[in-house]
Each structure stands twice: as structure tokens, then as C-alpha cells.
Design a protein around this motif. Structure first.
Motif, mmCIF file in Angstrom:
data_model
loop_
_atom_site.group_PDB
_atom_site.id
_atom_site.type_symbol
_atom_site.label_atom_id
_atom_site.label_comp_id
_atom_site.label_asym_id
_atom_site.label_seq_id
_atom_site.Cartn_x
_atom_site.Cartn_y
_atom_site.Cartn_z
ATOM 1 N N ALA A 38 -0.206 4.249 -2.206
ATOM 2 C CA ALA A 38 -1.411 4.998 -1.849
ATOM 3 C C ALA A 38 -1.149 6.058 -0.791
ATOM 4 O O ALA A 38 -2.053 6.834 -0.455
ATOM 5 C CB ALA A 38 -2.493 4.041 -1.348
ATOM 6 N N LEU A 39 0.077 6.102 -0.256
ATOM 7 C CA LEU A 39 0.392 7.082 0.776
ATOM 8 C C LEU A 39 0.454 8.486 0.184
ATOM 9 O O LEU A 39 0.755 8.670 -0.995
ATOM 10 C CB LEU A 39 1.733 6.733 1.437
ATOM 11 C CG LEU A 39 1.783 5.375 2.163
ATOM 12 C CD1 LEU A 39 3.179 5.104 2.680
ATOM 13 C CD2 LEU A 39 0.778 5.347 3.318
ATOM 14 N N ARG A 40 0.204 9.487 1.014
ATOM 15 C CA ARG A 40 0.156 10.876 0.564
ATOM 16 C C ARG A 40 1.535 11.537 0.562
ATOM 17 O O ARG A 40 1.635 12.750 0.362
ATOM 18 C CB ARG A 40 -0.802 11.680 1.455
ATOM 19 C CG ARG A 40 -2.250 11.199 1.385
ATOM 20 C CD ARG A 40 -3.112 11.995 2.334
ATOM 21 N NE ARG A 40 -4.510 11.567 2.272
ATOM 22 C CZ ARG A 40 -5.418 12.077 1.453
ATOM 23 N NH1 ARG A 40 -5.073 13.064 0.616
ATOM 24 N NH2 ARG A 40 -6.649 11.636 1.457
ATOM 25 N N PHE A 41 2.573 10.783 0.809
ATOM 26 C CA PHE A 41 3.929 11.334 0.814
ATOM 27 C C PHE A 41 4.863 10.345 0.122
ATOM 28 O O PHE A 41 4.565 9.146 0.042
ATOM 29 C CB PHE A 41 4.405 11.592 2.249
ATOM 30 C CG PHE A 41 4.310 10.394 3.149
ATOM 31 C CD1 PHE A 41 5.343 9.463 3.217
ATOM 32 C CD2 PHE A 41 3.173 10.177 3.933
ATOM 33 C CE1 PHE A 41 5.257 8.356 4.046
ATOM 34 C CE2 PHE A 41 3.079 9.072 4.768
ATOM 35 C CZ PHE A 41 4.117 8.169 4.818
ATOM 36 N N ARG A 76 0.814 -1.219 0.000
ATOM 37 C CA ARG A 76 0.000 0.000 0.000
ATOM 38 C C ARG A 76 0.850 1.273 0.000
ATOM 39 O O ARG A 76 0.323 2.357 0.211
ATOM 40 C CB ARG A 76 -0.910 0.023 1.234
ATOM 41 C CG ARG A 76 -1.865 -1.154 1.331
ATOM 42 C CD ARG A 76 -2.931 -1.095 0.240
ATOM 43 N NE ARG A 76 -3.956 -2.109 0.432
ATOM 44 C CZ ARG A 76 -3.912 -3.308 -0.096
ATOM 45 N NH1 ARG A 76 -2.854 -3.660 -0.834
ATOM 46 N NH2 ARG A 76 -4.882 -4.183 0.111
ATOM 47 N N THR A 77 2.127 1.169 -0.246
ATOM 48 C CA THR A 77 2.988 2.352 -0.175
ATOM 49 C C THR A 77 2.650 3.378 -1.262
ATOM 50 O O THR A 77 2.823 4.575 -1.055
ATOM 51 C CB THR A 77 4.464 1.950 -0.312
ATOM 52 O OG1 THR A 77 4.650 1.217 -1.533
ATOM 53 C CG2 THR A 77 4.888 1.070 0.858
#
Length: 303
Positions: A216-219, A213-214
Motif C-alpha cells: 500500500a506504500l506510494r513508493f 502493508r508494504t
């Protein structure tokens, strides 16, 4: 066969080098557990830990092998390649510790009270466990990142080092829990905070990568990992200086091991283990940082 003409079973999961390594892991793991249960025996916390290692690794390896052969891993909502290489690295480390701990506490030159046959079984357990280390190490070697191949983050040296860092932190926690007297000084309590914080973030990095899920992260996850590795290295550097001073300096602790300190229940021994493995993790985080910067540089220059 499926509608697209493919086979339900994955023959390469058995006939490839990776498949052979996993079959060896299962055979050696099963043999080790059988020998221990039959006559070698185990007792106390150290024996329970060794038995847990052999049972846990065998169970997970069996699940991994079965899902690989049946292609069911595609139904699992995780990054399968990242998970398998992470587990193989962890199993290698766990088997190494069990292969050292078991003979230290259960083997001796003289025959035990149970008889010489029990000693022979324990020797066989040690041999099988030691050989199994190489079987798991072979899986790590076969699945690691190679030049020109697209692989998951956990297959890179940086990803594998994350697993080793977390495992070393667990050894530190075990020593801290074994009457290390860390609560006598505020600086040593700070060191415990350092170990806990770095361990927690490292586990989160591994979990996020294995979950897939990396993206999908916001950073930017890769930049976060590099910055965190740098901060963790600085924190461990401070702990590598503070812990020995407040544990072995004459003003705060004891430079040498007390003569009347019982084996296995000596705070000085626990302090020494923490000091040594703090240095080990410092080296691991530094190596991780150097490798991460090298990867970023190569990627940037090749664009």
C-alpha cells in the motif's frame, strides 16, 4: 468441522517438523524457568535480562503455537509467516546471549554460598537454555526461503539479516549506556547518531513487512530497502573507522585496558564492545546488500 468440511484444529501445527520444534521450545523454556525459580536463582541486571528472555520467548511461542493450532492467526491483521520467522530469529539470538551471559555471571568452579546443589541447578539451566537455541534455530531453518517456494520477505536471508542487524544494534546501545564516555567527542556522538538512525529504519522495515502493508506504500518498497541498506553500510563504515580512533588512539583515548578498571564498570570494555559489534554490523549490512542485489538481478534476468 467448518461449513466447508475443514477441521477447526490444525494437526500439521503439531505433527509437522515446525510443530515439533515449537513444542520443544515450550518444554525447554518451561523447564529453564522452573529451574531458575526453584533453586538456580538470578540477580542483578544480567540475571534479570536472562529471566526476561526466557519468559518473553516462552510467552510469545505459546501464543504462536496456540494460534497456529486453532487457525486463529487468520484473524490477526498481520503477515503471519513474516511475523513467526522474525520472532524465531529474534528468539534464537536472545537465547544465545542468555545462554552465554548466565553461566558467565552465575557459574564458577567452586560451589556458591547457597551450596553445590545450586551450582548443579545452574548447570542444568545453562544446558536447557543452550539446547533451546537449537530449537528456535530449527524453526528458522524450516521456515527460511527455499528455491522455488513463494515466501515472505522476512524468510529470505535479507529479511533475517534485518533482525540480526537490529539485535546487534541493541547490544551496541547497551554498551553505550554502560559508561562508554561517547559524549566526550563529537565524532563519537556522530557514531551514536549512526547507530540510532540505522536501528530505527531497520525496525521500521521489519515492522512494515510484518504488518503486511508494504504493497500500500506510494513508493517501491524493495528499491527503498536496497538503497537504505547501501546508505546504512556507508554510515557503519564511517563509524567503524571513527569509533576506534577516538576510543583507542593515544591522542583521544587509551590503547590498552587500564589495570585499575573494575570488571563490569570499565568504560574501556564498553568501548571495545561497541567497536567489535560495529564491525559485525558493517559485515551484516554488506552481506545484506550483496544478497539484495543478487535477488534483484535474478528476478530481472528471469523475466
Amino acid at each position: 468441522m467448518d461449513p466447508h468440511g475443514g477441521h477447526y484444529l490444525n494437526k500439521s501445527a503439531v505433527l509437522s517438523g515446525l510443530g515439533i520444534a515449537r513444542i520443544c521450545q515450550l518444554l525447554l523454556g518451561c523447564t529453564t524457568m522452573s529451574l531458575v525459580s526453584h533453586s538456580a536463582g538470578y540477580k542483578a541486571d544480567y540475571g534479570v535480562y536472562c529471566m526476561f528472555v526466557w519468559c518473553f520467548c516462552f510467552a510469545v511461542t505459546l501464543v504462536v503455537f496456540t494460534m497456529d493450532v486453532t487457525r486463529l492467526h487468520g484473524c490477526v491483521p498481520i503477515s503471519w509467516d513474516n511475523f513467526t520467522v522474525s520472532f524465531a530469529m529474534l528468539a534464537t539470538l536472545m537465547y544465545i546471549t542468555a545462554s552465554v551471559v548466565y553461566p558467565v555471571y552465575f557459574l564458577s568452579n567452586e560451589c556458591p554460598s547457597e551450596g553445590c546443589e545450586t551450582r548443579d541447578y545452574r548447570i542444568a539451566v545453562t544446558v536447557c537454555s543452550s539446547v533451546c537455541c537449537f530449537a528456535y534455530g530449527a524453526e528458522v531453518f524450516l521456515t527460511r526461503a527455499k528455491p522455488g517456494n513463494v515466501v515472505g520477505y522476512m524468510a529470505t536471508l535479507s529479511g533475517l539479516l534485518k533482525v540480526v542487524q537490529a539485535f546487534v544494534a541493541c547490544i551496541i546501545f547497551g554498551a553505550l549506556a554502560n559508561d562508554s564516555e561517547y559524549n566526550r567527542h563529537i565524532p563519537t556522538q556522530f557514531c551514536v547518531v549512526v547507530y540510532s538512525l540505522c536501528f530505527a529504519v531497520t525496525v521500521l522495515v521489519v515492522a512494515a513487512t510484518v504488518s503486511g502493508r508494504t504493497a500500500a506504500l506510494r513508493f517501491p518498497f524493495d528499491r527503498f530497502v536496497v538503497i537504505y541498506t547501501f546508505v546504512a553500510m556507508l554510515l557503519y563504515l564511517s563509524a567503524a573507522v571513527i569509533w576506534p580512533v577516538f576510543s583507542f588512539d593515544r591522542k583521544y583515548g587509551t590503547p590498552g585496558r587500564p589495570y585499575n578498571c573494575p570488571r563490569g564498570q570499565c568504560p574501556w570494555d564498553s568501548k571495545l564492545v561497541v567497536a567489535v559489534f560495529t564491525q559485525v554490523n558493517l559485515i551484516l549490512y554488506f552481506s545484506d546488500l550483496v544478497y539484495s542485489q543478487r535477488i534483484r538481478f535474478v528476478s530481472h534476468s528471469s523475466v
